[in-house]
Design a protein around this motif. Structure first.
Motif, short mmCIF file in Angstrom:
data_model
loop_
_atom_site.label_atom_id
_atom_site.label_comp_id
_atom_site.label_asym_id
_atom_site.label_seq_id
_atom_site.Cartn_x
_atom_site.Cartn_y
_atom_site.Cartn_z
N ALA A 42 27.39 -55.84 -74.77
CA ALA A 42 28.52 -56.41 -74.31
C ALA A 42 29.43 -55.31 -74.11
O ALA A 42 30.25 -55.29 -73.22
CB ALA A 42 28.85 -57.92 -75.21
N PHE A 43 29.67 -54.44 -75.05
CA PHE A 43 30.95 -53.84 -75.05
C PHE A 43 30.85 -52.65 -74.23
O PHE A 43 31.31 -52.40 -73.14
CB PHE A 43 31.46 -52.66 -76.72
CG PHE A 43 31.58 -53.12 -77.28
CD1 PHE A 43 33.15 -53.64 -77.01
CD2 PHE A 43 31.42 -53.73 -78.76
CE1 PHE A 43 33.58 -55.12 -78.51
CE2 PHE A 43 31.95 -53.95 -79.91
CZ PHE A 43 33.08 -54.81 -79.13
N ARG A 44 29.09 -52.44 -73.84
CA ARG A 44 28.63 -51.37 -72.48
C ARG A 44 29.23 -51.63 -71.67
O ARG A 44 29.88 -51.21 -70.39
CB ARG A 44 26.97 -50.78 -72.82
CG ARG A 44 26.96 -49.69 -71.76
CD ARG A 44 25.49 -49.82 -71.91
NE ARG A 44 24.96 -48.98 -73.29
CZ ARG A 44 24.10 -48.63 -74.09
NH1 ARG A 44 22.54 -49.53 -73.52
NH2 ARG A 44 24.13 -47.89 -75.18
N ALA A 45 28.62 -53.49 -70.80
CA ALA A 45 29.42 -53.91 -69.93
C ALA A 45 30.58 -53.89 -69.95
O ALA A 45 30.80 -53.60 -68.44
CB ALA A 45 28.92 -54.88 -70.06
N GLY A 46 31.48 -54.07 -71.02
CA GLY A 46 32.88 -54.27 -70.64
C GLY A 46 33.33 -52.93 -70.44
O GLY A 46 34.37 -52.90 -69.06
N TYR A 47 33.18 -52.41 -70.99
CA TYR A 47 33.49 -50.82 -70.32
C TYR A 47 32.63 -50.66 -69.07
O TYR A 47 34.15 -49.77 -68.45
CB TYR A 47 32.80 -49.34 -71.81
CG TYR A 47 33.09 -48.39 -71.49
CD1 TYR A 47 34.70 -48.16 -71.58
CD2 TYR A 47 32.51 -47.04 -70.64
CE1 TYR A 47 35.35 -47.01 -71.73
CE2 TYR A 47 32.47 -45.72 -70.52
CZ TYR A 47 34.48 -45.86 -71.02
OH TYR A 47 34.60 -44.61 -70.48
N GLN A 48 32.30 -50.65 -68.46
CA GLN A 48 31.79 -50.22 -67.28
C GLN A 48 32.18 -50.73 -66.15
O GLN A 48 32.25 -50.87 -65.16
CB GLN A 48 29.51 -50.90 -66.92
CG GLN A 48 28.87 -49.41 -67.89
CD GLN A 48 27.78 -50.30 -67.17
OE1 GLN A 48 27.08 -51.05 -67.03
NE2 GLN A 48 26.27 -49.19 -67.50
N LYS A 49 32.55 -52.63 -66.33
CA LYS A 49 33.33 -52.94 -65.56
C LYS A 49 34.83 -52.09 -65.52
O LYS A 49 35.71 -52.37 -64.64
CB LYS A 49 33.67 -54.11 -66.11
CG LYS A 49 32.54 -55.33 -66.03
CD LYS A 49 32.48 -56.85 -66.39
CE LYS A 49 31.21 -57.20 -66.02
NZ LYS A 49 31.13 -58.72 -66.41
N ILE A 50 35.82 -52.13 -67.20
CA ILE A 50 37.03 -50.87 -66.71
C ILE A 50 36.51 -50.44 -66.02
O ILE A 50 37.64 -49.48 -65.41
CB ILE A 50 36.77 -51.27 -68.53
CG1 ILE A 50 37.67 -52.53 -68.99
CG2 ILE A 50 37.95 -49.95 -68.62
CD1 ILE A 50 38.24 -52.66 -70.30
N THR A 51 35.83 -49.10 -66.44
CA THR A 51 35.72 -47.96 -66.21
C THR A 51 35.60 -47.72 -64.51
O THR A 51 36.17 -47.45 -63.52
CB THR A 51 34.82 -46.88 -66.02
OG1 THR A 51 33.72 -47.40 -66.17
CG2 THR A 51 34.88 -46.33 -67.94
N HIS A 52 34.82 -49.01 -63.74
CA HIS A 52 34.93 -49.18 -62.34
C HIS A 52 36.04 -49.50 -62.24
O HIS A 52 36.64 -49.07 -60.57
CB HIS A 52 33.88 -50.33 -61.58
CG HIS A 52 33.54 -50.77 -60.68
ND1 HIS A 52 32.82 -49.95 -59.70
CD2 HIS A 52 34.08 -51.88 -60.00
CE1 HIS A 52 33.59 -50.06 -58.54
NE2 HIS A 52 33.08 -51.72 -58.94
N ALA A 53 36.60 -50.41 -62.19
CA ALA A 53 38.24 -51.13 -61.61
C ALA A 53 39.18 -49.89 -61.89
O ALA A 53 40.17 -50.03 -60.76
CB ALA A 53 38.93 -52.57 -63.09
N ILE A 54 38.82 -49.32 -62.40
CA ILE A 54 40.25 -48.01 -62.58
C ILE A 54 39.69 -46.81 -62.07
O ILE A 54 40.57 -46.66 -61.78
CB ILE A 54 40.27 -47.72 -63.81
CG1 ILE A 54 40.53 -48.07 -65.07
CG2 ILE A 54 40.48 -46.01 -64.22
CD1 ILE A 54 40.86 -47.82 -66.58
#
Length: 58
Positions: A42-54
């Motif tokens: 869950a942390f990995r997926a959230g981090y990937q979403k945040i880095t993609h949005a940035i």
């Protein structure tokens, strides 16, 4: 003087409790269905979403 002797006691208690929780969660980490693996995913997926949005340009 008793207050000076008891300073830092709560941080040690939090450390022991957190270590016990981490050990309890980590015991079943051998399989991919454990709670700790799900939390890591869950942390990995959230981090990937945040880095993609940035990284998306405005």
């Amino acid at each position: 003087m008793k207050q000076a002797r008891s300073r830092g006691q709560s941080s040690m208690e939090y450390t022991v409790i957190c270590a016990a929780i981490a050990a309890a969660l980590g015991l079943g980490m051998a399989d991919r269905d454990s709670v700790l693996w799900q939390l890591v995913q869950a942390f990995r997926a959230g981090y990937q979403k945040i880095t993609h949005a940035i990284s998306v340009p405005d």
